[in-house]
Design a protein around this motif. Sequence first.
Motif, PDB file in Angstrom:
ATOM      1  N   LEU A  59      -6.673  -0.974   0.683  1.00  0.00           N
ATOM      2  CA  LEU A  59      -6.636  -2.081   0.258  1.00  0.00           C
ATOM      3  C   LEU A  59      -6.944  -2.342  -1.273  1.00  0.00           C
ATOM      4  O   LEU A  59      -7.869  -1.526  -1.772  1.00  0.00           O
ATOM      5  CB  LEU A  59      -7.877  -2.982   0.933  1.00  0.00           C
ATOM      6  N   ALA A  60      -6.405  -3.056  -1.716  1.00  0.00           N
ATOM      7  CA  ALA A  60      -6.915  -3.399  -3.319  1.00  0.00           C
ATOM      8  C   ALA A  60      -7.622  -4.612  -3.380  1.00  0.00           C
ATOM      9  O   ALA A  60      -7.366  -5.684  -2.416  1.00  0.00           O
ATOM     10  CB  ALA A  60      -5.472  -3.962  -4.046  1.00  0.00           C
ATOM     11  N   LEU A  61      -8.903  -4.800  -3.779  1.00  0.00           N
ATOM     12  CA  LEU A  61      -9.833  -5.738  -3.498  1.00  0.00           C
ATOM     13  C   LEU A  61     -10.166  -6.533  -4.723  1.00  0.00           C
ATOM     14  O   LEU A  61     -11.250  -7.298  -4.883  1.00  0.00           O
ATOM     15  CB  LEU A  61     -11.099  -5.042  -3.174  1.00  0.00           C
ATOM     16  N   GLN A  62      -9.026  -6.660  -5.614  1.00  0.00           N
ATOM     17  CA  GLN A  62      -9.261  -7.691  -6.853  1.00  0.00           C
ATOM     18  C   GLN A  62      -9.302  -9.009  -6.200  1.00  0.00           C
ATOM     19  O   GLN A  62      -8.969  -9.309  -5.556  1.00  0.00           O
ATOM     20  CB  GLN A  62      -7.930  -7.397  -7.717  1.00  0.00           C
ATOM     21  N   ALA A  66       0.761   4.408   5.470  1.00  0.00           N
ATOM     22  CA  ALA A  66       0.042   4.467   6.807  1.00  0.00           C
ATOM     23  C   ALA A  66      -1.402   3.619   6.299  1.00  0.00           C
ATOM     24  O   ALA A  66      -2.071   3.718   5.267  1.00  0.00           O
ATOM     25  CB  ALA A  66      -0.447   5.864   7.119  1.00  0.00           C
ATOM     26  N   LEU A  67      -1.723   2.636   7.359  1.00  0.00           N
ATOM     27  CA  LEU A  67      -2.943   1.985   7.088  1.00  0.00           C
ATOM     28  C   LEU A  67      -3.988   2.270   8.291  1.00  0.00           C
ATOM     29  O   LEU A  67      -3.861   1.516   9.094  1.00  0.00           O
ATOM     30  CB  LEU A  67      -2.535   0.482   7.039  1.00  0.00           C
ATOM     31  N   PRO A  68      -4.556   3.200   8.255  1.00  0.00           N
ATOM     32  CA  PRO A  68      -5.605   3.517   9.277  1.00  0.00           C
ATOM     33  C   PRO A  68      -6.467   2.681   9.700  1.00  0.00           C
ATOM     34  O   PRO A  68      -7.186   2.227   8.521  1.00  0.00           O
ATOM     35  CB  PRO A  68      -6.049   5.205   8.775  1.00  0.00           C
ATOM     36  N   ILE A 124      -1.929  -4.561  -0.777  1.00  0.00           N
ATOM     37  CA  ILE A 124      -1.847  -3.256  -0.196  1.00  0.00           C
ATOM     38  C   ILE A 124      -0.883  -2.309  -1.016  1.00  0.00           C
ATOM     39  O   ILE A 124       0.305  -2.503  -0.852  1.00  0.00           O
ATOM     40  CB  ILE A 124      -1.339  -3.253   1.412  1.00  0.00           C
ATOM     41  N   PRO A 125      -1.533  -1.624  -2.063  1.00  0.00           N
ATOM     42  CA  PRO A 125      -0.462  -0.989  -3.027  1.00  0.00           C
ATOM     43  C   PRO A 125       0.638  -0.175  -2.525  1.00  0.00           C
ATOM     44  O   PRO A 125       1.802  -0.009  -2.812  1.00  0.00           O
ATOM     45  CB  PRO A 125      -1.202  -0.198  -3.818  1.00  0.00           C
TER      46      PRO A 125
END
Length: 397
Positions: free
Chosen positions: A139-142, A248-250, A306-307
């Motif tokens: 995750l990008a959390l900006q 992949a997004l575990p 999600i980069p």
Amino acid sequence: MTSDSQNPIVIIGGGAIGSAIAYFLTLQQPGCEVVVVERDPTYAQASSALSASSIRQQFSTDINIQISAFGIGFLRHAGMLLACQGDAPDIGLHEGGYLYLATPAGEATLRENHVLQTQHGADVALLGPQQLAERFPWLALQSVALGSLGLSGEGWFDGYLLLSALRKKAQSQGVRYVADEAVGLDLAGSDGVRHVTAVRLKGGAVLPCRHVVNAGGPWAAAIAGWAGIALPVVGKRRTVFHLASPAALPGCPLLIDPSGIWLRPEGKGFICGFAPHADDDADFAPLEPDCNAFESHIWPTLADRIPGFEALRMQGAWAGYYEMNTFDHNAIVGLHPACDNLVLANGFSGHGLQQCPAVGRGVAELLLTGRYQSLDLSPLSVERITRQQPLLEKNII
């Protein structure tokens, strides 16, 4: 309630809500005569069949949290509860959780909701940016100040299999399904209170009834209109996009982005959707997917969050109707004061599949005993609309 015990209970609409009510009626009172009228047994345009089919505990009202608490228990045991002749259906329940992300402007709401949710026993955790980064490194959390994650009791399942299992079990308990379209009601009574004596079908049949249940989904307002009742329910098109990505997004839960886009795993890929702006959200828009929204809104927003989704591709899309209660986006359940034997089960606004177990049980109790026995669904009554007192739900998707 006025009743004629010689006539059946007629349910207009054989989707998840109507079938759940039929199932619980014949479960609670074996031998109860129930007829379900469903105009399209293939369910080609049914909201139940076209839904993304998920369940959450993260609501902001007592009644919705309580409904979901019963719902998850039912779904966990659906194989046993809906088994027919030793065949136990597998609805594919996956408790992957919901993750709500909030900007600083939404942080207080998540915290307020969390207090109420935990009071009702919901297994929900608040995570700060550092905790989110450790748990979901993709995750990008900006701009994210807080996340709310369901640790159990939330996830997704196969909605069409649930609908099919409810229908099959109801039939095994004696419910009769009629493949026809309801086109009108025969009414009696005066002094402002009416009584439905029969349901008229397009094929010419007339079904006498002791009670009638409006489970018409997006078309519920037309059914209510036959009894002179105005119901603020319309069909709102919602597109579901099927996506593929090499990323992949575990541990990916059902993600609710502050933009309003939702995303969850589906097979080897993902599905996602969003609520259009009010200016671009016509009633009963044609059920054609809004594919342009992928390039203009979905892809760029998800790639920022999600980069790894820079290489995201749309594999397909479909559209179905939310039966939207335009008054307050919550279900309308129970008798209408203008008609003493017409029960409403409408306006679920995208929550019908997850709420059908508790609503099915509650409506069956109301019809058979005259009141709710297990969970008081009166906060969802139509009286709140006539009083102009909306039941406000902060966690709308």
